[in-house]
Motif scaffolding. Structure first.
Motif, PDB file in Angstrom:
ATOM      1  N   PRO A 432       1.000  -1.283   0.035  1.00 41.31           N
ATOM      2  CA  PRO A 432       0.121   0.143   0.100  1.00 41.31           C
ATOM      3  C   PRO A 432       1.043   1.259   0.027  1.00 41.31           C
ATOM      4  N   ALA A 433       1.918   1.230   0.756  1.00 42.02           N
ATOM      5  CA  ALA A 433       2.952   2.547   0.816  1.00 42.02           C
ATOM      6  C   ALA A 433       3.505   3.057  -0.612  1.00 42.02           C
ATOM      7  N   GLU A 434       3.489   1.934  -1.503  1.00 48.53           N
ATOM      8  CA  GLU A 434       3.913   2.189  -2.746  1.00 48.53           C
ATOM      9  C   GLU A 434       2.979   2.712  -4.035  1.00 48.53           C
ATOM     10  N   LEU A 435       1.790   2.687  -3.364  1.00 40.24           N
ATOM     11  CA  LEU A 435       0.698   2.939  -4.329  1.00 40.24           C
ATOM     12  C   LEU A 435       0.081   4.570  -4.363  1.00 40.24           C
ATOM     13  N   ALA A 436       0.043   5.131  -5.598  1.00 46.01           N
ATOM     14  CA  ALA A 436      -0.601   6.484  -5.671  1.00 46.01           C
ATOM     15  C   ALA A 436      -2.071   6.290  -4.900  1.00 46.01           C
ATOM     16  N   ASP A 437      -2.645   7.518  -4.781  1.00 47.13           N
ATOM     17  CA  ASP A 437      -3.860   7.589  -4.129  1.00 47.13           C
ATOM     18  C   ASP A 437      -4.964   6.913  -4.803  1.00 47.13           C
ATOM     19  N   SER A 590     -18.155 -33.036   2.977  1.00 47.86           N
ATOM     20  CA  SER A 590     -17.363 -32.351   1.863  1.00 47.86           C
ATOM     21  C   SER A 590     -17.356 -30.843   2.190  1.00 47.86           C
ATOM     22  N   HIS A 591     -18.486 -30.382   3.066  1.00 47.67           N
ATOM     23  CA  HIS A 591     -18.588 -29.059   3.288  1.00 47.67           C
ATOM     24  C   HIS A 591     -17.702 -28.590   4.270  1.00 47.67           C
ATOM     25  N   ALA A 592     -17.920 -29.386   5.380  1.00 47.64           N
ATOM     26  CA  ALA A 592     -17.407 -29.315   6.765  1.00 47.64           C
ATOM     27  C   ALA A 592     -15.849 -29.433   6.736  1.00 47.64           C
ATOM     28  N   ALA A 593     -15.213 -30.029   5.866  1.00 48.50           N
ATOM     29  CA  ALA A 593     -13.752 -30.197   5.831  1.00 48.50           C
ATOM     30  C   ALA A 593     -13.334 -28.790   5.501  1.00 48.50           C
ATOM     31  N   HIS A 594     -13.848 -27.686   5.032  1.00 47.09           N
ATOM     32  CA  HIS A 594     -13.189 -26.623   4.331  1.00 47.09           C
ATOM     33  C   HIS A 594     -13.837 -25.401   5.014  1.00 47.09           C
ATOM     34  N   VAL A 595     -14.614 -25.396   5.989  1.00 44.70           N
ATOM     35  CA  VAL A 595     -14.897 -24.380   6.847  1.00 44.70           C
ATOM     36  C   VAL A 595     -13.867 -23.434   7.497  1.00 44.70           C
ATOM     37  N   ASP A 596     -13.079 -24.032   8.216  1.00 42.15           N
ATOM     38  CA  ASP A 596     -11.820 -23.466   8.726  1.00 42.15           C
ATOM     39  C   ASP A 596     -11.048 -22.723   7.875  1.00 42.15           C
ATOM     40  N   ASP A 597     -10.465 -23.293   6.660  1.00 41.35           N
ATOM     41  CA  ASP A 597      -9.864 -22.960   5.617  1.00 41.35           C
ATOM     42  C   ASP A 597     -10.398 -21.763   5.255  1.00 41.35           C
ATOM     43  N   ALA A 598     -11.574 -21.759   4.958  1.00 40.33           N
ATOM     44  CA  ALA A 598     -12.228 -20.430   4.328  1.00 40.33           C
ATOM     45  C   ALA A 598     -12.131 -19.279   5.393  1.00 40.33           C
ATOM     46  N   VAL A 599     -12.433 -19.554   6.822  1.00 41.97           N
ATOM     47  CA  VAL A 599     -12.148 -18.747   7.847  1.00 41.97           C
ATOM     48  C   VAL A 599     -10.707 -18.288   7.629  1.00 41.97           C
ATOM     49  N   PHE A 600      -9.513 -18.895   7.555  1.00 43.00           N
ATOM     50  CA  PHE A 600      -8.404 -18.430   7.502  1.00 43.00           C
ATOM     51  C   PHE A 600      -8.086 -17.641   6.477  1.00 43.00           C
ATOM     52  N   HIS A 601      -8.683 -17.809   5.208  1.00 42.15           N
ATOM     53  CA  HIS A 601      -8.284 -16.920   4.036  1.00 42.15           C
ATOM     54  C   HIS A 601      -9.114 -15.866   4.207  1.00 42.15           C
ATOM     55  N   PHE A 602     -10.222 -15.731   4.803  1.00 39.80           N
ATOM     56  CA  PHE A 602     -11.106 -14.282   5.136  1.00 39.80           C
ATOM     57  C   PHE A 602     -10.309 -13.410   5.998  1.00 39.80           C
ATOM     58  N   GLN A 603      -9.684 -14.181   7.039  1.00 45.73           N
ATOM     59  CA  GLN A 603      -8.724 -13.123   7.776  1.00 45.73           C
ATOM     60  C   GLN A 603      -7.568 -12.856   7.154  1.00 45.73           C
ATOM     61  N   ARG A 604      -7.166 -13.437   6.194  1.00 46.05           N
ATOM     62  CA  ARG A 604      -5.996 -12.910   5.286  1.00 46.05           C
ATOM     63  C   ARG A 604      -6.474 -11.396   4.603  1.00 46.05           C
ATOM     64  N   VAL A 605      -7.638 -11.398   3.961  1.00 42.53           N
ATOM     65  CA  VAL A 605      -8.039 -10.506   3.364  1.00 42.53           C
ATOM     66  C   VAL A 605      -8.368  -9.069   4.608  1.00 42.53           C
ATOM     67  N   LEU A 606      -9.028  -9.681   5.649  1.00 40.19           N
ATOM     68  CA  LEU A 606      -9.283  -8.298   6.461  1.00 40.19           C
ATOM     69  C   LEU A 606      -8.047  -7.723   6.851  1.00 40.19           C
ATOM     70  N   ALA A 607      -6.928  -8.437   7.175  1.00 37.77           N
ATOM     71  CA  ALA A 607      -5.620  -7.929   7.612  1.00 37.77           C
ATOM     72  C   ALA A 607      -4.964  -6.898   6.643  1.00 37.77           C
ATOM     73  N   LEU A 608      -5.091  -7.435   5.340  1.00 35.44           N
ATOM     74  CA  LEU A 608      -4.624  -6.818   4.347  1.00 35.44           C
ATOM     75  C   LEU A 608      -5.462  -5.339   4.046  1.00 35.44           C
ATOM     76  N   LEU A 609      -6.730  -5.281   4.247  1.00 36.86           N
ATOM     77  CA  LEU A 609      -7.695  -4.100   4.155  1.00 36.86           C
ATOM     78  C   LEU A 609      -7.223  -3.463   5.334  1.00 36.86           C
ATOM     79  N   ARG A 610      -7.083  -3.841   6.609  1.00 37.95           N
ATOM     80  CA  ARG A 610      -6.634  -3.057   7.739  1.00 37.95           C
ATOM     81  C   ARG A 610      -5.431  -2.106   7.356  1.00 37.95           C
ATOM     82  N   ALA A 611      -4.178  -2.880   6.846  1.00 41.11           N
ATOM     83  CA  ALA A 611      -3.139  -2.314   6.452  1.00 41.11           C
ATOM     84  C   ALA A 611      -3.133  -1.008   5.369  1.00 41.11           C
ATOM     85  N   THR A 612      -4.170  -1.417   4.454  1.00 39.86           N
ATOM     86  CA  THR A 612      -4.652  -0.523   3.620  1.00 39.86           C
ATOM     87  C   THR A 612      -5.267   0.553   3.953  1.00 39.86           C
ATOM     88  N   PHE A 613      -6.139   0.546   4.856  1.00 42.22           N
ATOM     89  CA  PHE A 613      -6.886   1.858   5.587  1.00 42.22           C
ATOM     90  C   PHE A 613      -5.601   2.774   6.388  1.00 42.22           C
TER      91      PHE A 613
END
Length: 812
Positions: A432-437, A590-613
């Motif tokens: 984010p620090a290297e991006l123009a407004d 087949s769906h229960a097996a992937h819930v925690d991994d979806a939560v893991f990746h969701f948090q990756r996005v949240l952390a990136l968004l915090r850094a951007t803001f």
């Protein structure tokens, strides 16, 4: 006047001279309230004792700079010094004279209550209730002198020290007085709050009452009568008679516990006329002292006596109206995206992450009427008006998809996730620090799209897994008591995090752990720190994981054995039911097996968004628009991207919004708007059906069953456990949690997961079977009750509770 001793009611009895308790009681005596006779040993006496024994420098130096964890050792040393101290002759003589004046005929025939009265207690904003010691039925001169000395030293108990450390009170500024009063031969005792401490209602009195002396009530040894009364009239609005098994009574010296007679156990201590009398007295005391009061009282021969009064601290704000912004609409507090809102969302969080989450779900599952969400008094609510035609078709679609094999979570992961993960990996490479407004704005937009995408994955996989579990339960597989066993025992990235945390605790090397898992967050609001930004939280995680006996692999192995046994039961079924059960098994697993991994990746996005803001905030602060980078979270998107009103001072605006959010955090948001008694709920066909099928989902909160007070929530994870209730309001409280405690929280998110390693059970105010807490508790095999309304206010911190996760009940 004696420089050491004051009559109770003296005009010279101030906080400085006799402490908070002594000053409050003296004011009540001067204004004519019934207070037992007594006298006060002032703070000058405490200082004289300290000076005579050369204690001041030592007792002040010991707790200075001590962390809360070191309070116990400092306390033990200070109290040893007091115990060894000598009572100065002139001081001892003054106390003896006052004692003989109070009991002129036969001193030993009248027992005294001897209570500490510190200069930093019973004050508005800092009651320090229970921090120092009290003694009842003290009968001889020697016992009185010893009790006074012990009260002085109790200024330095571990609990009192820790309290003052947290409150930032300098140990050199405090001293202790002592209140000595004639004991009242009480037939009943209790406490009275002149405002409702749970709701903040100033027009209500709340009274607890027990037989005998008040010690059993204060010590949590007995279930009291619990009365809510109208403050103006004293008329009882609600009453619950407790099963008062024991009572405290005077002994030859001190007190003792004895059983209550069988015919009195469930008999009310106070009748309606006495409640009116006590309520009027409480209202008068509040009026005289100028604020809502926490009053200790007792009754003897139908005469009420006031033995203590102090301001209520941490009283919720006066109730505000919680009204629907859309006429006739219904709202739920703890549904879907709102489960990730641990507090009132920040202005930026509400307009970005939560808006993206809600929109993504509604685009794919358009089950609710618009508007889908609303901020009501600053809290996020989700619409509870559903499209019945759409909803009615969903179960058939799911069952058909299960029967044909069309719905398969593994196939969806292989088809959809590679594209989403590639996008996420690409976003992580941008600085984010290297991006123009304008580039920064576009980058934030792409991240919000990713927030919506991964929230949809969490929603879809969780809902489908839970539906698979619920439907297979309806099939009634012989011998399968808990269908949830079929859908646990899934390895995941979150279990990898636990393994890595254990390695970091063992080696002391945390770099690799933070590099991979430092993006974990407390909530979906970007204003909250990530784990990487919070060294204190990381230290607490490392401490907690050291207490955990069972590791993830052993837990996984045991769960897999249970799952295999349960799968054999399903596979042994024949006919149509057997076919449907096996298809539902495939659907759910087949769906229960992937819930925690979806939560893991969701948090990756949240952390990136915090850094951007934060980068946006840094630029605004650099330009002088706001004070600091964190202020960005108190702005709205149009205010941070340049299209703001040039007349508006954003520094003032962010300060006002911070204060407003802090005020709203103290509100008590109701789970339903309007309340469930409103006809908009009772006439709704869907909610009528829910009430008939599963009334516990709606009839939640404090109830009385078989003479016991219980808190009813929603079954979240099966099992039953007893433990010490530990109220945790956020990561800053994690260090209070010990192995075997019962976790009491408003809600949890993945950053709370280490606590589940050592918890006996969990109770949350928020959520249902889809919530993070429920999913994790089932994986850890510990009972959980979710959706337990007002759990953080009803359950007393430190009390023993029983969590019945199967029944959705907490025994208080």
């Amino acid at each position: 006047m004696d420089p050491f001793v004051y009559p109770l009611g003296s005009s010279e009895a101030t906080v400085a001279t006799v402490g908070g308790k002594g000053a409050n009681l003296s004011q009540l005596v001067r204004t004519g309230f019934p207070v037992p006779d007594g006298f006060l040993v002032g703070t000058a006496a405490y200082r004289a004792f300290v000076e005579a024994n050369d204690l001041q420098q030592r007792v002040v130096a010991l707790p200075r700079g001590v962390a809360i964890s070191g309070a116990e050792a400092a306390s033990a040393e200070i109290r040893r010094l007091f115990e060894q101290g000598r009572m100065p002759p002139e001081l001892g003589a003054a106390i003896r004279r006052a004692y003989k004046m109070l009991c002129p005929n036969d001193a030993t025939s009248t027992g005294l209550a001897v209570r500490s009265s510190a200069t930093a207690e019973d004050l508005p904003g800092a009651s320090f209730a229970g921090q120092q010691e009290s003694f009842l039925n003290v009968r001889t001169e020697q016992e009185v002198l010893q009790a006074v000395k012990t009260c002085w030293s109790s200024l330095w108990t571990p609990r009192a020290l820790a309290y003052r450390i947290r409150a930032g009170i300098d140990p050199a500024t405090v001293s202790n007085a002592v209140v000595l009063q004639a004991m009242v031969p009480a037939s009943g005792s209790g406490v009275m709050f002149t405002a409702n401490p749970l709701t903040g209602a100033r027009d209500e009195m709340v009274i607890d009452a027990v037989w005998g002396l008040g010690e059993a009530l204060v010590g949590g040894l007995v279930t009291p009568d619990h009365i809510t009364a109208d403050k103006e009239t004293g008329k009882i609005k609600e009453t619950a008679v407790g099963d008062k098994v024991i009572m405290t009574v005077p002994a030859s010296t001190g007190t003792k516990i004895r059983a209550v007679e069988a015919d009195h156990r469930r008999t009310a201590v106070l009748n309606a006329e006495q409640v009116v009398q006590l309520a009027r007295m409480g209202a008068d005391i509040e009026s005289r002292l100028g604020s809502p009061q926490d009053i200790e009282w007792c009754v003897a021969d139908n005469q009420f006596w006031i033995v203590q009064s102090r301001p209520i601290t941490a009283l919720p704000p006066e109730p505000q109206p919680w009204e629907s912004p859309v006429p006739g609409a219904k709202w739920l507090k703890d549904l879907q995206a709102a489960e990730w809102a641990s507090e009132p969302p920040s202005p930026l969080g509400a307009a970005t992450t939560f808006a993206a989450m809600i929109a993504a779900r509604q685009r794919k599952l358009p089950m609710q009427k618009a508007p889908w969400s609303a901020l009501i008094n600053g809290w996020l609510y989700i619409r509870a008006d559903f499209k019945y035609g759409w909803l009615a078709s969903r179960p058939a679609v799911w069952v058909l998809g299960a029967a044909t094999g069309a719905l398969n979570g593994h196939r969806r992961v292989r088809r959809v996730w590679p594209r989403e993960l590639a996008t996420l990996d690409s976003l992580e490479k941008s600085s984010p620090a290297e991006l123009a407004d304008e580039e920064l704005k576009a980058h934030a937009g792409r991240l919000l799209q990713a927030v919506g995408s991964w929230w949809w994955e969490i929603s879809w996989f969780t809902a489908t897994a839970i539906l698979g579990e619920q439907f297979i339960g309806k099939v009634k597989v012989p011998g399968l008591a808990d269908p949830g066993r079929l859908f646990r025992a899934n390895d995941s990235l979150l279990l990898d995090a636990e393994r890595a945390l254990r390695r970091a605790a063992q080696t002391g090397q945390v770099g690799d752990y933070l590099a991979r898992f430092g993006h974990f967050v407390e909530s979906a609001d970007p204003m909250h720190l990530t784990l990487r930004e919070s060294p204190d939280l990381l230290a607490q995680h490392l401490t907690i994981i050291d207490q955990a006996v069972t590791g993830p692999d052993a837990r996984l192995e045991g769960a897999r054995r249970e799952r295999a046994d349960a799968e054999n039961l399903v596979r042994s079924m024949g006919g149509v039911r057997g076919f449907l059960a096996r298809r539902l098994l495939t659907l759910g697993q087949s769906h229960a097996a992937h819930v925690d991994d979806a939560v893991f990746h969701f948090q990756r996005v949240l952390a990136l968004l915090r850094a951007t803001f934060l980068e946006v905030g840094r630029r605004l602060a650099q330009a002088g628009t706001v004070e600091g980078a964190e202020d960005v979270f108190f702005l709205k998107p149009d205010e941070i991207w340049g299209s703001r009103d040039p007349v508006v001072n954003l520094k003032i605006l962010t300060t006002q919004r911070r204060l407003d959010r802090e005020r709203r955090k103290r509100l008590v948001p109701p789970p339903f708007i309007p309340p469930l008694s409103d006809p908009t709920w009772t006439t709704d066909p869907l909610w009528k059906l829910m009430a008939s099928v599963g009334p516990a989902a709606l009839a939640r909160g404090v109830q009385h069953r078989n003479g016991r007070r219980v808190l009813v929530g929603i079954p979240g994870s099966p099992g039953r456990a007893r433990g010490t209730a530990r109220l945790i309001t956020g990561p800053g409280d994690f260090h209070h949690f010990q192995a075997g405690d019962v976790l009491i929280a408003r809600t949890t998110t993945p950053v709370w997961t280490p606590l589940f390693n050592i918890a006996a059970g969990v109770v949350t105010e928020v959520g249902g079977p889809f919530s993070h807490a429920a999913i994790v508790a089932r994986e850890f095999g510990i009972p959980l009750v979710s959706g337990a309304i007002d759990a953080t206010r009803v359950i007393a911190n430190g009390n023993t509770v029983v969590v019945d996760g199967s029944g959705g009940v907490v025994e208080l």
